[in-house]
Design a protein around this motif. Sequence first.
Motif, mmCIF file in Angstrom:
data_model
loop_
_atom_site.group_PDB
_atom_site.id
_atom_site.type_symbol
_atom_site.label_atom_id
_atom_site.label_comp_id
_atom_site.label_asym_id
_atom_site.label_seq_id
_atom_site.Cartn_x
_atom_site.Cartn_y
_atom_site.Cartn_z
ATOM 1 N N LEU A 57 -2.775 -0.572 -4.550
ATOM 2 C CA LEU A 57 -2.909 0.864 -4.318
ATOM 3 C C LEU A 57 -3.695 1.599 -5.416
ATOM 4 O O LEU A 57 -4.533 2.458 -5.101
ATOM 5 C CB LEU A 57 -1.520 1.502 -4.146
ATOM 6 N N HIS A 63 -6.175 8.094 -0.450
ATOM 7 C CA HIS A 63 -5.306 9.171 -0.935
ATOM 8 C C HIS A 63 -3.962 9.113 -0.201
ATOM 9 O O HIS A 63 -3.917 8.971 1.024
ATOM 10 C CB HIS A 63 -5.965 10.532 -0.706
ATOM 11 N N ALA A 64 -2.893 9.243 -0.959
ATOM 12 C CA ALA A 64 -1.560 9.278 -0.362
ATOM 13 C C ALA A 64 -1.350 10.617 0.332
ATOM 14 O O ALA A 64 -1.787 11.656 -0.149
ATOM 15 C CB ALA A 64 -0.499 9.063 -1.430
ATOM 16 N N SER A 65 -0.713 10.574 1.492
ATOM 17 C CA SER A 65 -0.382 11.795 2.214
ATOM 18 C C SER A 65 0.811 11.517 3.112
ATOM 19 O O SER A 65 1.126 10.364 3.418
ATOM 20 C CB SER A 65 -1.570 12.272 3.058
ATOM 21 N N THR A 66 1.463 12.581 3.516
ATOM 22 C CA THR A 66 2.597 12.427 4.431
ATOM 23 C C THR A 66 2.155 11.791 5.735
ATOM 24 O O THR A 66 2.839 10.917 6.285
ATOM 25 C CB THR A 66 3.242 13.794 4.708
ATOM 26 N N ALA A 68 -0.345 9.729 6.257
ATOM 27 C CA ALA A 68 -0.627 8.308 6.062
ATOM 28 C C ALA A 68 0.661 7.486 6.084
ATOM 29 O O ALA A 68 0.735 6.434 6.739
ATOM 30 C CB ALA A 68 -1.367 8.101 4.742
ATOM 31 N N LEU A 69 1.677 7.954 5.382
ATOM 32 C CA LEU A 69 2.937 7.211 5.324
ATOM 33 C C LEU A 69 3.671 7.241 6.663
ATOM 34 O O LEU A 69 4.294 6.238 7.065
ATOM 35 C CB LEU A 69 3.824 7.780 4.228
ATOM 36 N N SER A 179 -7.043 7.530 3.843
ATOM 37 C CA SER A 179 -5.731 7.165 3.305
ATOM 38 C C SER A 179 -5.724 5.806 2.621
ATOM 39 O O SER A 179 -4.730 5.436 1.999
ATOM 40 C CB SER A 179 -4.678 7.197 4.411
ATOM 41 N N TRP A 182 -2.531 3.142 1.836
ATOM 42 C CA TRP A 182 -1.211 3.774 1.791
ATOM 43 C C TRP A 182 -0.404 3.606 3.082
ATOM 44 O O TRP A 182 0.827 3.432 3.016
ATOM 45 C CB TRP A 182 -1.347 5.254 1.436
ATOM 46 N N PRO A 183 -1.019 3.633 4.276
ATOM 47 C CA PRO A 183 -0.206 3.419 5.484
ATOM 48 C C PRO A 183 0.505 2.066 5.495
ATOM 49 O O PRO A 183 1.582 1.932 6.087
ATOM 50 C CB PRO A 183 -1.242 3.499 6.616
ATOM 51 N N LEU A 185 1.913 0.614 3.014
ATOM 52 C CA LEU A 185 3.173 0.713 2.263
ATOM 53 C C LEU A 185 4.276 1.234 3.170
ATOM 54 O O LEU A 185 5.394 0.687 3.195
ATOM 55 C CB LEU A 185 2.985 1.633 1.058
ATOM 56 N N GLY A 186 3.976 2.282 3.944
ATOM 57 C CA GLY A 186 4.963 2.786 4.897
ATOM 58 C C GLY A 186 5.323 1.758 5.941
ATOM 59 O O GLY A 186 6.492 1.619 6.328
#
Length: 286
Positions: A57, A63-66, A68-69, A179, A182-183, A185-186
């Motif tokens: 990461l 970029h991390a975002s709500t 994306a997660l 993103s 980062w997706p 990781l979620g």
Amino acid sequence: MKFPWGLAVTAITLATACAVIFGTADFFGGLATRRSKVLAVVVLSQLGGMLLVVALLPILPGHASTAALLWGTASGVAGAFGIVLFYRGLATGMMSVVAPTTATTAMAVPVVFGLLTGDRPSPLALGGVALGLFAVLLVSREPGGGAGRPRLGPVVAALVSGAGFGGFFVLLKLAPADSGAWPLLGARLASITLVALLALATRRGLRPAPGSLRVTVVAGVLDMAANVLYLFAAQRGMLTLVAVLVSLYPASTLLLARYVLGERLSPVQITGVGFALGAIALIAAA
């Protein structure tokens, strides 16, 4: 929607590499499940994959975002259901029916979604898509897969499992284009949680069998590396084409089984590998 030629070539290269690594991950995952319990392999391999994505990461762009997660979490839920139902189908039905049904459905879902949402591949690329669908069906067939009429339950499990895997591909594609990884990781947090809860509910242990931990972790790391390649390919190219190329992964699993384990390939599977190469060539030339 049209993509610049350079971006399309990048997407094709990433998707093809993804298919090779996905197939290799499945090969090591298959070795692990011969030595240990299925749910233990799934959870521990995905933990290994999550460690890889956490390490990547800070290096990979994104970029991390709500959003994306959340899209990643949704894809992880779909993928977890796909895995559980796939193994259930293999355990209760004929592999020669379950495996190709799952693989073909997993590819058909994102292809149809891509076409409905605006993907317009060239006629040559569409020919590659059709050839790729046929190739997946052939290379996924188990040699000497048993006679008799397949039971309905395992077939339904295979269809729903394939839809879950296809949903995983689609939902990752819907994550914001900037993103990065980062997706994933979620996705991993969601799938590990769900499978661990399933193991707890069914009172199945997650302790790996002696001698299986290393190959399990290798499978998980390779699987995550393939997921990263898929995500970047999907962000750079048409889902219709990327999904087809990624879904050719059984070809590399077969080749590894042939040359590492000495397993024999049926003439149908060998033909499928040839068609897979042809599909890659058609899509790349389009």
